[in-house]
Scaffold this active site. Structure first.
Site, PDB file in Angstrom:
ATOM      1  N   HIS A 211       0.787  -1.235   0.000  1.00  0.00           N
ATOM      2  CA  HIS A 211       0.000   0.000   0.000  1.00  0.00           C
ATOM      3  C   HIS A 211       0.819   1.285   0.000  1.00  0.00           C
ATOM      4  CE1 HIS A 211       0.913  -0.029   4.304  1.00  0.00           C
ATOM      5  NE2 HIS A 211       0.672   1.253   4.269  1.00  0.00           N
TER       6      HIS A 211
HETATM    7  C1  UD1 Z   1      -2.042   5.909   5.170  1.00  0.00           C
HETATM    8  C2  UD1 Z   1      -0.761   6.477   5.735  1.00  0.00           C
HETATM    9  C3  UD1 Z   1       0.316   5.413   5.738  1.00  0.00           C
HETATM   10  C4  UD1 Z   1      -0.162   4.162   6.468  1.00  0.00           C
HETATM   11  C5  UD1 Z   1      -1.486   3.708   5.890  1.00  0.00           C
HETATM   12  C6  UD1 Z   1      -2.021   2.545   6.691  1.00  0.00           C
HETATM   13  C7  UD1 Z   1      -0.354   8.861   5.306  1.00  0.00           C
HETATM   14  C8  UD1 Z   1       0.369   9.854   4.474  1.00  0.00           C
HETATM   15  N1  UD1 Z   1      -0.276   7.588   4.914  1.00  0.00           N
HETATM   16  O1  UD1 Z   1      -1.804   5.558   3.826  1.00  0.00           O
HETATM   17  O2  UD1 Z   1       1.461   5.890   6.404  1.00  0.00           O
HETATM   18  O3  UD1 Z   1       0.802   3.166   6.318  1.00  0.00           O
HETATM   19  O4  UD1 Z   1      -2.435   4.779   5.928  1.00  0.00           O
HETATM   20  O5  UD1 Z   1      -2.940   1.792   5.975  1.00  0.00           O
HETATM   21  O6  UD1 Z   1      -0.969   9.237   6.283  1.00  0.00           O
HETATM   22  N2  UD1 Z   1      -9.074   4.901   0.691  1.00  0.00           N
HETATM   23  C9  UD1 Z   1     -10.302   4.305   0.601  1.00  0.00           C
HETATM   24  N3  UD1 Z   1     -10.945   4.002   1.784  1.00  0.00           N
HETATM   25  C10 UD1 Z   1     -10.442   4.265   3.000  1.00  0.00           C
HETATM   26  C11 UD1 Z   1      -9.191   4.887   3.073  1.00  0.00           C
HETATM   27  C12 UD1 Z   1      -8.516   5.196   1.913  1.00  0.00           C
HETATM   28  O7  UD1 Z   1     -10.808   4.043  -0.482  1.00  0.00           O
HETATM   29  O8  UD1 Z   1     -11.088   3.953   4.023  1.00  0.00           O
HETATM   30  C13 UD1 Z   1      -8.338   5.190  -0.574  1.00  0.00           C
HETATM   31  C14 UD1 Z   1      -8.634   6.571  -1.131  1.00  0.00           C
HETATM   32  O9  UD1 Z   1      -8.633   6.484  -2.510  1.00  0.00           O
HETATM   33  C15 UD1 Z   1      -7.423   7.360  -0.661  1.00  0.00           C
HETATM   34  C16 UD1 Z   1      -6.316   6.314  -0.697  1.00  0.00           C
HETATM   35  O10 UD1 Z   1      -6.944   5.117  -0.312  1.00  0.00           O
HETATM   36  O11 UD1 Z   1      -7.152   8.463  -1.485  1.00  0.00           O
HETATM   37  C17 UD1 Z   1      -5.151   6.626   0.237  1.00  0.00           C
HETATM   38  O12 UD1 Z   1      -5.604   6.816   1.576  1.00  0.00           O
HETATM   39  P1  UD1 Z   1      -4.737   7.706   2.597  1.00  0.00           P
HETATM   40  O13 UD1 Z   1      -5.321   7.649   3.937  1.00  0.00           O
HETATM   41  O14 UD1 Z   1      -4.462   9.048   2.006  1.00  0.00           O
HETATM   42  O15 UD1 Z   1      -3.331   6.979   2.596  1.00  0.00           O
HETATM   43  P2  UD1 Z   1      -2.988   5.446   2.806  1.00  0.00           P
HETATM   44  O16 UD1 Z   1      -2.372   4.964   1.539  1.00  0.00           O
HETATM   45  O17 UD1 Z   1      -4.143   4.720   3.360  1.00  0.00           O
HETATM   46  N1  UDP Z   2      -3.877  -5.399   8.878  1.00  0.00           N
HETATM   47  C1  UDP Z   2      -5.142  -5.947   9.021  1.00  0.00           C
HETATM   48  N2  UDP Z   2      -5.812  -6.344   7.898  1.00  0.00           N
HETATM   49  C2  UDP Z   2      -5.270  -6.232   6.638  1.00  0.00           C
HETATM   50  C3  UDP Z   2      -3.971  -5.668   6.511  1.00  0.00           C
HETATM   51  C4  UDP Z   2      -3.308  -5.251   7.656  1.00  0.00           C
HETATM   52  O1  UDP Z   2      -5.659  -6.078  10.142  1.00  0.00           O
HETATM   53  O2  UDP Z   2      -5.944  -6.596   5.657  1.00  0.00           O
HETATM   54  C5  UDP Z   2      -3.169  -4.949  10.090  1.00  0.00           C
HETATM   55  C6  UDP Z   2      -1.815  -5.597  10.274  1.00  0.00           C
HETATM   56  O3  UDP Z   2      -1.951  -6.833  10.958  1.00  0.00           O
HETATM   57  C7  UDP Z   2      -1.071  -4.549  11.067  1.00  0.00           C
HETATM   58  C8  UDP Z   2      -1.636  -3.229  10.551  1.00  0.00           C
HETATM   59  O4  UDP Z   2      -2.887  -3.565   9.946  1.00  0.00           O
HETATM   60  O5  UDP Z   2      -1.370  -4.657  12.442  1.00  0.00           O
HETATM   61  C9  UDP Z   2      -0.716  -2.632   9.544  1.00  0.00           C
HETATM   62  O6  UDP Z   2      -1.367  -1.582   8.902  1.00  0.00           O
HETATM   63  P1  UDP Z   2      -0.934  -1.066   7.458  1.00  0.00           P
HETATM   64  O7  UDP Z   2      -0.176  -2.107   6.733  1.00  0.00           O
HETATM   65  O8  UDP Z   2      -2.161  -0.516   6.826  1.00  0.00           O
HETATM   66  O9  UDP Z   2      -0.031   0.215   7.803  1.00  0.00           O
HETATM   67  P2  UDP Z   2       1.490   0.424   8.264  1.00  0.00           P
HETATM   68  O10 UDP Z   2       1.784  -0.478   9.401  1.00  0.00           O
HETATM   69  O11 UDP Z   2       2.358   0.177   7.072  1.00  0.00           O
HETATM   70  O12 UDP Z   2       1.517   1.874   8.627  1.00  0.00           O
END
Ligand code: UD1
Ligand code: UDP
Length: 368
Positions: A211
């Site tokens: 992601h």
């Molecule tokens: C964010 C964090 C990242 C973290 C991740 C955990 C930032 C800059 N990034 O990344 O550090 O590792 O969360 O998962 O804060 N979207 C949906 N539904 C949702 C949420 C997001 O469709 O519920 C889609 C949208 O198109 C959105 C994109 O995902 O634009 C990115 O979401 P965003 O929260 O900006 O960043 P993440 O990639 O989720």
């Molecule tokens: N996780 C989850 N379901 C999923 C993917 C991840 O519960 O489908 C959990 C995972 O076990 C971990 C956390 O989400 O505890 C990690 O989140 P993510 O990878 O979104 O973000 P990051 O840790 O890179 O910020």
């Protein structure tokens, strides 16, 4: 003590869970001066699979404030959060604001609080990838430099802060995600039917998550990673299970990329994820949390990045950084073996308790 917790993204709900349990425990032990906790959800993640399911399955309290910010550019998202968090903080008389990890919700919470002269506690302080092109690295560095309490999961994190001149307020407490695994893995094993549901045999499948912006937003990299996952399935004769982040799904659809032999599923709950992780032969990921959980379960990990903040997982031989070359991804995953070093850098599973204890002592000292 009145504490405001600010969360918004999936990993933050998981980090919050042991903190809420530690507060409950502290309040049972100290009924005369309990911790009053106010929970703010920024709304950064909003799909049920990315947010609601964690509140339901981990038994988290409902947020006291849901700010509904949603998705957007960095400026829009962080700016809206800053405005709306400030409104909440101005309403309440608060001793501490606590922020988690390295997302835009983390930075917005820290910035809103510090400008109002409210002490900031950063859980998972001191992590560095030394790659300033990652939005998370900017969020971490800035948050650490405006935090009053820096709760570090590892000695490496303490040293990183020292190098930046931060020594005051630094506490080595261990990793709250290890607390979470200890608190929920057993429940997950009892409740989850994910292996049966997906017809997976233990140690005969690989688990993948992707992601990071640097991987999803670069079409060549994303395509190369997907080719790598397909090669793992082909060459390793493994089912590759891929709970897909909405960001990645969207990019794959927009770019019209193909994922043929990989089993793409919706994101799973934290009661299924530890089970999927524990019984995987190998985990391929660019997630920070998932790299660590692979280590907690002692499952070999292949990290789809050039660097990691969790260097101990690499030093102990449990994690290999492979970047995005399909051939290398497949080779390393198929040959992945157990690590060699038997050190445990993530503490004893009582990080949350230490965090709440330190903050309560501080507030008592101030009010004396
Ligand atoms: C964010 C964090 C990242 C973290 C991740 C955990 C930032 C800059 N990034 O990344 O550090 O590792 O969360 O998962 O804060 N979207 C949906 N539904 C949702 C949420 C997001 O469709 O519920 C889609 C949208 O198109 C959105 C994109 O995902 O634009 C990115 O979401 P965003 O929260 O900006 O960043 P993440 O990639 O989720
Ligand atoms: N996780 C989850 N379901 C999923 C993917 C991840 O519960 O489908 C959990 C995972 O076990 C971990 C956390 O989400 O505890 C990690 O989140 P993510 O990878 O979104 O973000 P990051 O840790 O890179 O910020």
């Amino acid at each position: 003590m009145k504490l405001v917790d600010i969360v918004g993204a999936r990993p933050q709900f998981i980090k919050l869970a042991p903190i809420l349990k530690a507060i409950e425990h502290y309040n049972q032990e100290h009924p005369d001066h309990p911790v009053e906790e106010i929970l703010v959800h920024t709304g950064q993640h909003y799909d049920y699979e990315m947010s609601g399911v964690f509140f339901d399955d981990l038994g988290l309290k409902d947020p006291d404030y849901h700010l509904g910010v949603g998705s957007g550019t960095h400026g829009y998202q962080t700016g809206e959060m800053l405005k709306r968090i400030e409104e909440v903080l101005l309403k309440e008389k608060i001793d501490i604001v606590m922020v988690y990890g390295d997302t835009n919700s983390t930075l917005a919470g820290a910035l809103a609080a510090t400008k109002l002269h409210i002490p900031v506690a950063h859980v998972e302080a001191g992590l560095r990838s030394f790659n300033r092109r990652m939005p998370e690295e900017i969020n971490r560095v800035l948050t650490d430099h405006i935090s009053d309490f820096l709760f570090c999961p590892t000695e490496t994190a303490v040293r990183n802060l020292e190098r930046e001149g931060i020594t005051k307020g630094v506490h080595l407490v261990g990793d709250v995600m290890y607390d979470a695994v200890l608190q929920y893995a057993e429940l997950a094993e009892r409740k989850s039917c994910i292996l049966e549901h997906l017809r997976l045999e233990p140690k005969k499948y690989a688990l993948a998550t992707v992601h990071r912006a640097e991987n999803t937003d670069n079409p060549e990299r994303l395509q190369a990673i997907l080719q790598g996952l397909e090669a793992v399935s082909r060459e390793g004769l493994l089912v590759v299970v891929f709970p897909i982040h909405p960001r990645t799904r969207k990019q794959i659809q927009e770019l019209g990329l193909q994922v043929n032999s990989v089993r793409v599923i919706e994101p799973v709950s934290y009661l299924d994820m530890p089970v999927l992780e524990k019984y995987a032969r190998v985990i391929l990921t660019d997630s920070g949390g998932v790299q660590k959980e692979a280590f907690f379960f002692q499952v070999p990990c292949v990290t789809l990045r050039e660097e990691t903040e969790w260097v101990e997982t690499v030093e102990t031989g449990w994690n290999t950084l492979v970047g995005c070359d399909p051939g290398r991804i497949a080779r390393v995953a198929v040959e992945a073996r157990a690590g060699v070093e038997s050190i445990w850098p993530y503490g004893g599973g009582r990080a949350a308790e230490r965090i709440i204890g330190s903050l309560a002592d501080f507030v008592k000292g101030v009010n004396r």
